[in-house]
Design a protein around this motif. Sequence first.
Motif, PDB file in Angstrom:
ATOM      1  N   ARG A 225       8.301   2.189   4.941  1.00 54.00           N
ATOM      2  CA  ARG A 225       6.837   2.169   5.030  1.00 54.00           C
ATOM      3  C   ARG A 225       6.313   3.483   5.617  1.00 54.00           C
ATOM      4  O   ARG A 225       5.266   3.985   5.198  1.00 54.00           O
ATOM      5  CB  ARG A 225       6.369   0.973   5.869  1.00 54.00           C
ATOM      6  N   HIS A 226       7.047   4.032   6.575  1.00 58.55           N
ATOM      7  CA  HIS A 226       6.647   5.330   7.127  1.00 58.55           C
ATOM      8  C   HIS A 226       6.697   6.401   6.046  1.00 58.55           C
ATOM      9  O   HIS A 226       5.834   7.298   6.006  1.00 58.55           O
ATOM     10  CB  HIS A 226       7.573   5.708   8.288  1.00 58.55           C
ATOM     11  N   TYR A 227       7.664   6.305   5.160  1.00 55.88           N
ATOM     12  CA  TYR A 227       7.775   7.297   4.089  1.00 55.88           C
ATOM     13  C   TYR A 227       6.645   7.127   3.075  1.00 55.88           C
ATOM     14  O   TYR A 227       6.162   8.112   2.506  1.00 55.88           O
ATOM     15  CB  TYR A 227       9.136   7.194   3.408  1.00 55.88           C
ATOM     16  N   HIS A 228       6.192   5.899   2.871  1.00 56.52           N
ATOM     17  CA  HIS A 228       5.009   5.692   2.022  1.00 56.52           C
ATOM     18  C   HIS A 228       3.768   6.308   2.683  1.00 56.52           C
ATOM     19  O   HIS A 228       2.863   6.775   1.978  1.00 56.52           O
ATOM     20  CB  HIS A 228       4.790   4.198   1.761  1.00 56.52           C
ATOM     21  N   TRP A 229       3.725   6.297   4.014  1.00 51.71           N
ATOM     22  CA  TRP A 229       2.628   6.968   4.716  1.00 51.71           C
ATOM     23  C   TRP A 229       2.651   8.465   4.401  1.00 51.71           C
ATOM     24  O   TRP A 229       1.605   9.062   4.107  1.00 51.71           O
ATOM     25  CB  TRP A 229       2.768   6.737   6.222  1.00 51.71           C
ATOM     26  N   HIS A 230       3.837   9.065   4.441  1.00 48.68           N
ATOM     27  CA  HIS A 230       3.943  10.478   4.073  1.00 48.68           C
ATOM     28  C   HIS A 230       3.483  10.690   2.629  1.00 48.68           C
ATOM     29  O   HIS A 230       2.794  11.679   2.325  1.00 48.68           O
ATOM     30  CB  HIS A 230       5.386  10.962   4.233  1.00 48.68           C
TER      31      HIS A 230
END
Length: 419
Positions: A225-230
């Motif tokens: 999910r953090h990578y989707h934020w990026h």
Amino acid sequence: MSTDAVGAELWSTAAEAVLKDAPGAAEAARRVLAHDPQLGVARALAAAVPHDRSLGHDHNHEIARSAELRRAFDDGRAASGRESSLIHVLHLHALGRMAEMGDHLVVHTALYPADPLVSRMLYGRLLSLTNPEHRTWTAELIERQAAAAPADSWPWLSALAFLRAEQHRSDEAADLAHRVLTIEPDSAFAAHVLMHVHHDTGAGRTGVAWIDDWLRRYPETPRRRHYHWHAALHALADGDIPEARRRTADNLAATDIAARSSVNWRLRLAGQTAARPVSAEEAKALLADERRAMSTAANAFHIALTLAVAGDADSLDRLAQQAHKRPEAPYTTALAPVAAALSLLLRGRPQHAADLLTDLRHQAWLLGLTSPEQEIIEDTLARALTAADRPDEAAALLHHRMDTRTTTAYERMLCTALT
């Protein structure tokens, strides 16, 4: 290791999973404990395994974790010197006592140079420190330990790569991250460094494609999910507003308040509609528990963004007042003026907001944020200058981005009048 051969092998597997931020790291640590319940360092690792805190865990979780860490200390009394020292490092890291951990690391790294697991602890410590001397010292320690480590020590190469990314030395950071991925293709920390490099260089849709490819190859990575934020930030940089909104609405959970608010405030600054924002009632509830809300300056900063997206100027004023009551510089010098400036911008007073943010711009690091998060303050200042009919100053403020980034659609939106 003060355990048998099977326990030592299980420990190595668990430590490697933590160093890669691989799926199942917590489970791997618990398997060591299941085999040897008296191995204190394994208990400490299981309690300290990094996980998504969002805006903090509940009180019961923290009590249980503290109890596990205390038991790890008791179990580690008869352990080897390195194990006992590592238990102390993990304990301080888990409780967020970073300055104390730094003091202990002076001794630990002198006795056990280039200890791989310490690289993971320093990775987190670099971001959380709000004292300039401590930050400098941590950076220098990473440099020294990386130099002392073997040339193929991917844990220390990863830590050095992240440091280079935070220093905006993008080419060096990318080179180091690619070296790690050549050795350990599933290292999520190295992949994460490249995401930061892509942000710093304005990769735009190329960065989005890279993240999607990474997630296809490693679908079980814990921080997807953090990578989707990026990816949402990359899409926004490229001016692809629908994609930025889709990533935020579809791929970030309801508990990802900080990530959702950081994208949504950027959307608002660009004159766009927020994607599944936190409601005004939820935002007020975050502020109501002052102990939790103000647990760190970074935590309170993300609550300020949440309130700004919700358009709650009154609560932002209250947050600024709470910050002023704290004696620590991150709250009084950085958080209070940020909250006040966001309130002024919501109230249609961009000139006054710009005055506050201009003084603050070079002290954003006090909040303990990564570079992409710190940029929100610069973004807000650019919008305030534009709204105050000072677009040339906004363009000059963002010139360094426009000059070095491949994609600058978002920066151009910040420097133009809202429609």
